[in-house]
Design an enzyme around this catalytic site. Sequence first.
Site, PDB file in Angstrom:
ATOM      1  N   GLU A  60     -43.566  10.797  -7.736  1.00 32.33           N
ATOM      2  CA  GLU A  60     -44.223   9.830  -6.643  1.00 32.33           C
ATOM      3  C   GLU A  60     -43.831  10.458  -5.395  1.00 32.33           C
ATOM      4  OE1 GLU A  60     -42.808   8.796  -9.334  1.00 32.33           O
ATOM      5  OE2 GLU A  60     -44.697   7.800 -10.544  1.00 32.33           O
ATOM      6  N   HIS A 129     -44.930  -3.528 -14.212  1.00 28.49           N
ATOM      7  CA  HIS A 129     -46.350  -2.883 -14.361  1.00 28.49           C
ATOM      8  C   HIS A 129     -47.391  -4.089 -13.806  1.00 28.49           C
ATOM      9  CE1 HIS A 129     -44.428   0.327 -16.712  1.00 28.49           C
ATOM     10  NE2 HIS A 129     -45.567   1.067 -16.466  1.00 28.49           N
TER      11      HIS A 129
END
Lengths: 323, 332
Positions: A60, A129
């Site tokens: 990321e 999540h």
Amino acid sequence: MREITFSQATLEAMDEEMTRDERVFVMGEDIARQGGIFGQFKGLPDKFGKDRVRDTPISETAIVGAAIGAALTGMRPVADMHFADFMGVCMDEIFNQMAKIHYMFGGQRPVPMVLRAPDGLINQAAAQHSQSIEAWFMHIPGLKVVIPSNPADAKGLLKSAIRDDNPVIYFEHKALFNTRGPVPDGEVLTPIGKAKVVREGSDVTLVSYSRCMGLSLEAADVLAGEGISVECIDLRSISPIDKETLLASVAKTTRLVVAHEAVKQGGVGAELSAIVAEEGIDLLDAPIVRVGAPFTPVPFARPLEQAYRVTSEKIAEAVRGLF
Amino acid sequence: MSARKVKEKKGPDEYPKALLAQFYKTMSTIRSFEKKVEEKFLAGEIPGFVHLYIGEEAVATGVISNLSREDLIQSTHRGHGHTIAKGADLKRMMAEIFGKKEGCCKGKGGSMHIADLGVGMLGANGVVGGGFNIATGAALAIKMQGKDNVSVVFFGDGASNRGTFHEAANMAAVWDLPVLFVCENNQYASTTPYRTTTSVDDIADRAAGYGMPGVIVDGNDVFAVYEEARKLIERARRGEGPALLECKTYRVKGHFVGDPEQYRTKEEVNKVCESNDPIDRFECTVLDGKLFSREELDGIKASAVKEVEEALEFARNAAEPEVSQLFADVYA
């Protein structure tokens, strides 16, 4: 008007903008070969090739950092964050680099890029999540933050974000991807920084966005049957924030309820409440009420997640408390 | 696989004299600029944090002498040397360090956030290791735009322990991007001797983990730096991907101006200054080889000192930004 899904609306936005401007490209994990973890990029690689729809390493930091470098040197990247929860991994790139470069270099070069961040509760995905972390980013000067609630704005805000010369974070709720709604044919551009009154009412202003917007409209329907006229505002952008629309509505209704899926503490509702308290306290006939998640991580087990989740019933109950 | 150490090199007489003059001018300008910044910081004229490049001049000079204006560099908190070598305007640089409106960042950045995108200098970075991925993205843009430019990122031994290095190295390698990773191993990660917190003697060994060449040079020998950087940059221009060049050097000054330097002895520093100063070494080489006369070198050095003096004068006389500028440029 034709109806398409939220996911299709984002695909149309990508397709149209990548066709219009060859500097636009997209990169992220699992987007080219898989078409995105939620299928939101399906078909794009076939049309634009795997250079412009680029599978990245699971890095990321590199994804956002590289998007910044590309944005500074003539491209207009869109970077997919896979899950908004993973933005913590690349926070330095977001808040120390992407957000500040234009200012600290004296406006030498804009940083035109978009981070797409699928957020929110779905399928009991639990603590890492499922989060709604949009409020973190409204605290950072230099960023714009948008958060559509329906397919038309999903398309219009994504297109506006791609055309904006500033870094824009685009939150897209995972549970909205498969929802359908009307989207006009042709160009759809939703202005950034402009809220929308989606239902007029006279007794209370109910501000929401993203998935909670639909829940707020359901609550407004129920409350209408009970004689409470709710004015619903879809915030759409949380930075910059549209104070004007908010204060004008509160001036009319004299009551304010804010509903979002994120935890209540330190959330967008806190900022909206503070704005009204500072700039419109005399407009109010009742205390401001915020509806948000409790101050816990997102739990996994069904009853716990149900207890955590903001529902239309919880929103309606909060509104009733004002009367 | 371990990194390649460079042993053979061209003789100084094989370089065009104009290039040698450029080496000397650039190194002298950096040295003079940094001494002036140190002096004015200690005198209280310069605010903020300042990190000096003294002793490491051969790295920026040797690498950047291979670049065109359109090639890109990404710098560090110790970034004045790179910025000067890339051709930034000294006056506007000094004005920036003084926090003035005429500064290259309008006084919004200061020493740690100096940038001059007009000359391909993509920015210093206040965050150690903050530049790796930005440089990688610039290289991605170069590749997507079909250009033959390169993107060079300077970093220290300490920054090679940031995850950003490893993510950028992998991404640059897997996409064959034209990136040159230039490690300035100046022996200290902030105030910590690098080997006490770094798992390898040679940072260049880490290149092997990403399938790219790693080369080690004497970073205080401008000829060696220039030559090895040239090969790796040409390779990147040909589309053969990234490489890592480790330049062994020494940070003569503290981590920042004002660092009490309790982690090393004065003797250690003095030894390097006396025997391994990159500018002294260059002078000896070209004087021994009778490529320049003492007078020629003095003339070049004097012009560097004069330009720095003019930059200082400009910076001191420049206006401070108006308070109204606080809100300018938050958004484009």
